[in-house]
Write a protein that holds these residues in place. Sequence first.
Motif, short mmCIF file in Angstrom:
data_model
loop_
_atom_site.label_atom_id
_atom_site.label_comp_id
_atom_site.label_asym_id
_atom_site.label_seq_id
_atom_site.Cartn_x
_atom_site.Cartn_y
_atom_site.Cartn_z
N VAL A 1 20.80 -47.44 -15.29
CA VAL A 1 19.97 -47.35 -16.50
C VAL A 1 19.59 -48.75 -16.99
O VAL A 1 18.44 -49.01 -17.35
CB VAL A 1 20.72 -46.57 -17.60
CG1 VAL A 1 19.96 -46.66 -18.92
CG2 VAL A 1 20.91 -45.11 -17.20
N THR A 2 20.55 -49.67 -16.96
CA THR A 2 20.32 -51.01 -17.48
C THR A 2 19.32 -51.79 -16.64
O THR A 2 18.47 -52.51 -17.17
CB THR A 2 21.65 -51.78 -17.57
OG1 THR A 2 22.59 -51.02 -18.35
CG2 THR A 2 21.46 -53.13 -18.26
N GLY B 1 16.91 -50.55 -14.95
CA GLY B 1 15.61 -49.97 -15.27
C GLY B 1 15.05 -50.51 -16.57
O GLY B 1 13.84 -50.80 -16.67
N LEU B 2 15.90 -50.68 -17.57
CA LEU B 2 15.45 -51.25 -18.85
C LEU B 2 14.92 -52.66 -18.67
O LEU B 2 13.99 -53.08 -19.37
CB LEU B 2 16.63 -51.25 -19.85
CG LEU B 2 17.10 -49.88 -20.33
CD1 LEU B 2 18.32 -50.02 -21.22
CD2 LEU B 2 15.97 -49.15 -21.09
N ILE C 1 16.24 -45.47 -14.13
CA ILE C 1 16.82 -44.87 -15.34
C ILE C 1 17.11 -43.38 -15.09
O ILE C 1 18.18 -42.87 -15.45
CB ILE C 1 15.89 -45.05 -16.54
CG1 ILE C 1 15.86 -46.52 -16.98
CG2 ILE C 1 16.34 -44.17 -17.72
CD1 ILE C 1 14.84 -46.83 -18.04
#
Length: 443
Positions: free
Chosen positions: A323-324, A326-327, A425
């Motif tokens: 997820v990180t 992707g951010l 993500i």
Amino acid sequence: MQALLKEEVQQPNQSRKKHPPGLYMLFATEAWERFSYYGMRAILVLYLTATAVNGGLGVDKSAAMGIYGFFTGAVYITPMIGGYLTDRFMGRRLAITIGGILMALGNFSLFASQSLTALYIGLGLLIIGNGFFKPNISTIVGDLYEGNDPRRDGAFTIFYMGINVGAFFAPLVVGLMSYKYGFLTAAIGMIVGQLVFNLLGNRYLGDIGKEPTGKPDVTAGKKSAAPLTKREQKRTTAIVILAVFVIAFWAAFEQAGSSLTLYANDQIDRNVFGFEVPTAWFQSLNPLFIVILAPIMSALWYKLGSSKRGDLKTPTKMALGLVTVGLGFLVLLPAVMYTGNDTALKVNILFMIVTYFLHTLAELMISPVGLSMVSKIAPIKLASLLMGVWLASSAVANMVAGQLAAYTQSLGYLEIFSVIGFVTIGLGIVLLFLSKPVAKLMK
């Protein structure tokens, strides 16, 4: 004498606070090897795309990123072969030495002649050498600890700092040189790492890594040749499942050496107080953040592991990492929407800094934790092979990364960065839901 050496190696394992001195020797060895690798990697795409007048080979940008993707993919697939050969036929320490020598020769080939022939010979030697080096040094780190030692994740995070100390300084040094002498500097770094490992190995490792671990043991009735137990099969399955998810992470993360490098070179305002930051220096942001954040993350994993509630599950950590990362790409989208592929437009350097910060945080949730997991749950007779399989996921990812990077030149940065950000993500959320069943397989 060997008994005394063995006692020196094993005694620190009795302590639940201090790490064995062998960890720091391996830290230094890996730091110099990574200095060599990341120094070469920081300038590879720039060297390929620069004109002959500027010391490069004048390769088309899309083709250059394809070569880069193939190279970075191959250096992660050969560890599976090297791991198998090591498990069956040679000690891990011998394999590390062979790999180091081949990688030094590879960089020297790039230095000796600026031609496509020398390029392919040099990259080939680097690929083969890395196959022997990479899986074995990581496995030896795990050999310093018992399976249930709460220091293990912290140890791999410290070891990861070694990787990034070398990776931090390499682009800073090499970025100030011509491409030719940058490759020579990378060769010298590899030689220094081998001197550290071979001069201090017996003192701090004793007999660890001297003998193959997967060959049949006649004195034990060939017990090591027995089939895997059900528990070992489940653990092996867990490693493979997580390796598949990790492909998406590395495909995103490895844009650093290709599309992110070219974007930084063309469309980031690199002027800071009148000084133009060399493009290669952006490669130092990730290791700099690693060195800053690794002690914090190491302490966090240790504190969680020692608490009554217990540490986060390994799949959970990796899901958060996906997820990180992707951010990190979503942060870049406003900048890319403004610049497009117009090299006349520039955006603030902070966009790239924040992206690298988030990518580093994600890396610490995935890479050292994954190395620790493989060394802990892999069947001992397949330890180096499965470490190679784990690294092979990066091979597939780097080849995918090369193709994605090449598409930025035809489809555009916005489209590719958006896809990478939202897909990683999404996969992170999927892995979060699968965390419990995968963790069950690991028990």
